[in-house]
Design a protein around this motif. Structure first.
Motif, mmCIF file in Angstrom:
data_model
loop_
_atom_site.group_PDB
_atom_site.id
_atom_site.type_symbol
_atom_site.label_atom_id
_atom_site.label_comp_id
_atom_site.label_asym_id
_atom_site.label_seq_id
_atom_site.Cartn_x
_atom_site.Cartn_y
_atom_site.Cartn_z
ATOM 1 N N ILE A 148 44.688 36.156 74.905
ATOM 2 C CA ILE A 148 45.193 37.122 73.908
ATOM 3 C C ILE A 148 45.273 38.547 74.455
ATOM 4 N N GLY A 149 44.647 38.803 75.597
ATOM 5 C CA GLY A 149 44.709 40.137 76.202
ATOM 6 C C GLY A 149 43.656 41.073 75.630
ATOM 7 N N THR A 150 43.433 42.171 76.344
ATOM 8 C CA THR A 150 42.375 43.097 75.921
ATOM 9 C C THR A 150 42.759 43.892 74.664
ATOM 10 N N ALA A 151 44.026 43.822 74.272
ATOM 11 C CA ALA A 151 44.397 44.494 73.025
ATOM 12 C C ALA A 151 44.655 43.452 71.934
ATOM 13 N N GLY A 152 44.431 42.180 72.256
ATOM 14 C CA GLY A 152 44.783 41.092 71.329
ATOM 15 C C GLY A 152 44.114 41.181 69.978
ATOM 16 N N GLY A 153 42.920 41.729 69.937
ATOM 17 C CA GLY A 153 42.183 41.767 68.667
ATOM 18 C C GLY A 153 42.177 43.130 68.005
ATOM 19 N N THR A 154 43.015 44.049 68.494
ATOM 20 C CA THR A 154 42.983 45.424 67.963
ATOM 21 C C THR A 154 43.107 45.439 66.444
ATOM 22 N N GLN A 155 42.267 46.250 65.834
ATOM 23 C CA GLN A 155 42.211 46.442 64.371
ATOM 24 C C GLN A 155 41.773 45.194 63.615
ATOM 25 N N SER A 156 41.273 44.211 64.341
ATOM 26 C CA SER A 156 40.878 42.969 63.669
ATOM 27 C C SER A 156 39.395 42.698 63.850
ATOM 28 N N VAL A 157 38.896 41.878 62.933
ATOM 29 C CA VAL A 157 37.588 41.259 63.143
ATOM 30 C C VAL A 157 37.884 39.794 63.448
ATOM 31 N N ILE A 158 37.365 39.328 64.573
ATOM 32 C CA ILE A 158 37.645 37.945 64.963
ATOM 33 C C ILE A 158 36.556 37.030 64.422
ATOM 34 N N GLU A 159 36.960 35.980 63.724
ATOM 35 C CA GLU A 159 35.991 34.937 63.380
ATOM 36 C C GLU A 159 36.178 33.807 64.396
#
Ligand SMILES: CC(C)[C@H](C(=O)O)[C@@H](O)C(=O)O
Ligand code: SF4
Length: 777
Positions: free
Chosen positions: A203-214
């Protein structure tokens, strides 16, 4: 605690919802914080702010401090006090300052003489300070680690540390929900570290930007708490605000008998477990982003470049940047290979290693050490390896490992057995790489200079680092003779046999009475809360119109280690960092690097940066990054996207970060920057103009942030005016989740309001002495 039934909710939605103190129409939320971890690097300026404004720490009972980043990992046998033990001046100043602050503000503190000292993200879970369903913060990006318990845990900057100390709340907004489901099974030799490196590669180092990953799916469910912590730890490296795993039996098993968890089997424990169980995402809950990964596709994974997304399987080769999709990526790839001293096409397992580091908040827990010892047992570190370090995450991990004889396995093989701390993860202490040395490391960041100036880092799992130490090159652990698989995974399946039990059991004995006390806390006795007189804003310079030269940059993932390298984090002040801005890019051998944009005219006087690459400010939570930019004179950065913590930190300093996604728009602004012409940022009208006043593009900014910037407001003062609401919320929390009031901990053994544990370093005799020693809070 009641949870709204109507719309299906995710784990994140539920925990977030249960901590809202106040919500504004624009979605700005005042969020209650249950647990605050503090360390020496990001707290001095926050305490100074409190002192200057004559404010107190609102909830010392919910705050826990330790020293970890700067501390030497050499033997502490001769330790008298921290002031004489730490040789390096700035490191010593930070640690001594923390000790002074915890005394002054009455905060519980594990100093170097205390067995419970260690990396913040190791000690919180170990003590049961981290509990499911809580909000946990720390001035440290890897606070995401605690999400493994189903806590909403995230890193904050120093201004926010000050905000939490003063108000026990944070101003924030909702994040997006992202689910990463890993199903199937992991093959032997594949561990949770491989899972998270693989995910970041996808997903890349920006893949989770502004998100909380479950993190969910059968692979995640099968993992132990230690392994889940390694995964959530690196959610920040995927750009996410936080990572979470729903609490389950493995979580509860881990928490049994932990000093600060509700007493196992008590009514309070049962009530807590019922609440924790209710937090799992509802079956039809919606996620903004869904990623599915098949466990069987994951093989031992390793990084080749200078960003955690640059991964390849150990069976692969160094990639050829010329095959990358865009010119930007090709240029970045070439630079990385030059920095890493690698040639495209080289098999990964041919790369010779100089040093090995097994430690850090990602992989320094007991299971990590067991897994590494399993590989090392009966073997020798290869002769080309200059140093191989094992750095346990805490004094308790160290004790446990020694009890199991792991230290003997490591030292017999030629490893150094060290004391707890962050160590070579970022080298703020003397454990560093020399220029061009290559390290097989179990840490989480491979940025340029991270482990030492010009040091070369390859990230990997503990078993892979252990294998590299034995072979002397990057190596596939699965091919080592006698290797039979990772105890990491087996651990998950039988948690009762593998959690760090020994020290837990001891404490169950000694803590029972006290924990009963906590459990029986009368509901009508509110926790001791320190409220100061609400202060109005301390004031920041107002931001309305900014006109000036903009420096062009074309890089993606400009990380905060690059914006301000670690050697400048040892200050206890917010000012004077401008000279250190982009230090390793701006200077070469003490001379200005003429190729770097800020060394060229007219950019020496830039007030703005226009960066065409995504994810500006990723990595560490160090607020030193915006402080350095600000001190240099740069008040705004314009980029397609920003990392969340950096973005927040900047606003707290009266700076405006402008995300512009649209390529045509950002290119138009970038063109002005390249031409060396001034641009104008007009915040009230939310537009960017060229020097002639022609509008180049418009931009978005949240109402609340805009209001604070234009009026120069410091938000601590604003939050303190909501004291009634916060107090009301605390009353409700004491009623619904009484186990979260830390007043019981601080009151233990204390008679007549006297605190059981003074906020002072525990005497030296606490370290290394008999294991029967009580380990009360
Ligand atoms: C010092 C601290 C601000 C930093 C972080 O936030 O991550 C450090 O822990 C790191 O790993 O770079
Ligand atoms: S990432 Fe490294 S430096 Fe940062 S908290 Fe973890 S161990 Fe410490």
């Amino acid at each position: 605690m009641p949870v709204a039934e109507s719309t299906p909710q995710t784990l994140y939605d539920k925990v977030f919802q249960d901590h809202i103190v106040d919500e504004k129409l624009d979605g700005t939320i005042l969020l209650y914080i249950d647990r605050h971890l503090v360390h020496e690097v990001t707290s001095p300026q926050a305490f100074e702010g409190l002192k200057n404004a004559d404010r107190k720490v609102r909830r010392p009972d919910c705050t826990l401090a330790t020293t970890d980043h700067n501390v030497p990992t050499t033997t502490r046998k001769a330790l008298k006090d921290i002031a004489s033990f730490i040789k390096e001046d700035d490191s010593r100043t930070q640690c001594v300052t923390l000790e002074e602050n915890v005394k002054e503000f009455g905060i519980t503190y594990f100093g170097l003489s205390d067995k419970r000292q260690g990396i913040v993200h190791v000690i919180g879970p170990e003590q049961g300070f981290t509990l499911p369903g809580t909000t946990v913060v720390c001035g440290d990006s890897h606070t995401s680690t605690h999400g493994a318990f189903g806590a909403l845990a995230f890193g904050i900057g120093t201004s926010e540390v000050e905000h939490v100390l003063a108000t026990q709340c944070l101003i924030t907004k909702r994040s997006k929900n992202m689910r990463i489901q890993v199903d199937g099974e992991l093959a032997p030799g594949v561990s949770s570290k491989d899972v998270i490196l693989h995910v970041i590669g996808q997903i890349g180092t920006a893949g989770g930007t502004q998100s909380v990953i479950e993190f969910s799916g059968s692979v995640i469910r099968s993992l132990s708490m230690e392994a889940r912590m390694s995964i959530c730890n690196m959610a920040i490296e995927a750009g996410a605000r936080a990572g979470m795993v729903a609490p389950d039996d493995i979580t509860f098993e881990y928490l049994k008998g932990k000093p600060l968890a509700p007493k196992y089997g008590s009514d309070e424990w049962n009530k807590a477990v019922a609440y924790w169980t209710s937090l799992a995402s509802d079956p039809n809950a919606k996620y903004d982003v869904d990623v599915f990964i098949d466990g069987k596709d994951i093989i031992p994974t390793i990084t080749w470049g200078t960003s955690p997304e640059d991964v390849v399987p150990i069976t692969g080769v160094v990639p050829d940047p010329e095959t990358f999709a865009t010119e930007g990526k090709r240029a970045a790839g070439r630079r990385m290979l030059e920095y890493m001293g690698l040639t495209p096409g080289t098999p990964m397992h041919d790369i010779v290693v100089d040093k090995v580091f097994i430690g850090s908040c990602t992989n320094s827990r007991i299971e990590d050490l067991r897994a590494a010892a399993h590989v090392v047992k009966g073997k020798k570190v290869a002769s080309n390896i200059k140093r191989a370090l094992i750095v346990p995450g805490s004094g308790l991990v160290k004790d446990q490992a020694e009890e199991e004889g792991l230290d003997k396995i490591f030292t017999a093989a030629g490893f150094e057995w060290r004391e707890a701390g962050c160590s070579m993860c970022l080298g703020m202490n003397p454990d560093i790489l020399a220029p061009k040395e290559r390290c097989a490391s179990t840490s989480n960041r491979n940025f340029e200079g991270r482990q030492g100036f010009q040091g070369r880092t390859h990230l990997m799992s503990p078993v892979m680092a252990a294998a590299a130490a034995i072979v002397g090159k990057l190596a596939d652990v699965r091919t080592l003779s006698e290797y039979t698989g990772s105890p990491h995974i087996e651990a998950a399946i039988a948690p009762e046999t593998t959690t760090a039990k020994a020290h837990v059991d001891e404490r169950v004995e000694t803590d029972d009475v006290e924990k009963e006390m906590i459990g029986d806390q009368p509901l009508d006795s509110p926790p001791q809360v320190n409220t100061s007189v609400p202060k109005t804003s301390a004031g920041l310079p107002k931001y309305e119109i900014l006109k000036g030269i903009a420096a062009p940059m074309e890089k993606a993932n400009v990380d905060t280690d690059a914006i301000i390298p670690k050697q400048f984090l040892k200050t206890i002040k917010r000012t004077g960092l401008g000279t250190a801005l982009f230090y390793e890019w701006r200077f070469k051998d003490g001379q200005e690097n003429q190729d770097f944009v800020l060394n060229k005219e007219p950019y020496r006087n830039a007030k703005i940066i226009v960066c065409t690459g995504e994810n500006f400010g990723c990595g560490s939570s160090r607020e030193h990054a915006p402080w350095a930019l600000n001190d240099f004179g740069i008040k705004s950065v314009i980029a397609p996207s920003f990392a969340d913590i950096f973005f927040n930190n900047s606003f707290k300093n009266g700076m405006l970060m402008i995300p512009i996604k649209d390529k045509v728009d950002i290119d138009a602004v970038h063109a002005e920057a390249v031409a060396g012409r001034e641009i104008e940022i007009d915040l009230p009208n939310q537009v960017i103009k060229d020097a002639e006043g022609k509008v180049l593009c418009s931009f978005d900014v949240e109402e609340f942030r805009k209001h604070c910037l234009i009026n120069g407001l410091d938000d601590i003062g604003l939050t303190m005016q909501l004291d009634d609401k916060i107090a009301e919320f605390e009353k409700k929390m004491s009623r619904d989740t009484p186990w979260l009031d830390g007043k019981g901990y601080l009151k233990r053994k204390g008679q007549g309001g006297k605190l059981a544990v003074k906020a002072a370093p525990v005497p030296k005799t606490n370290r290394g002495e008999t294991k029967k020693e009580p380990l009360e809070w």
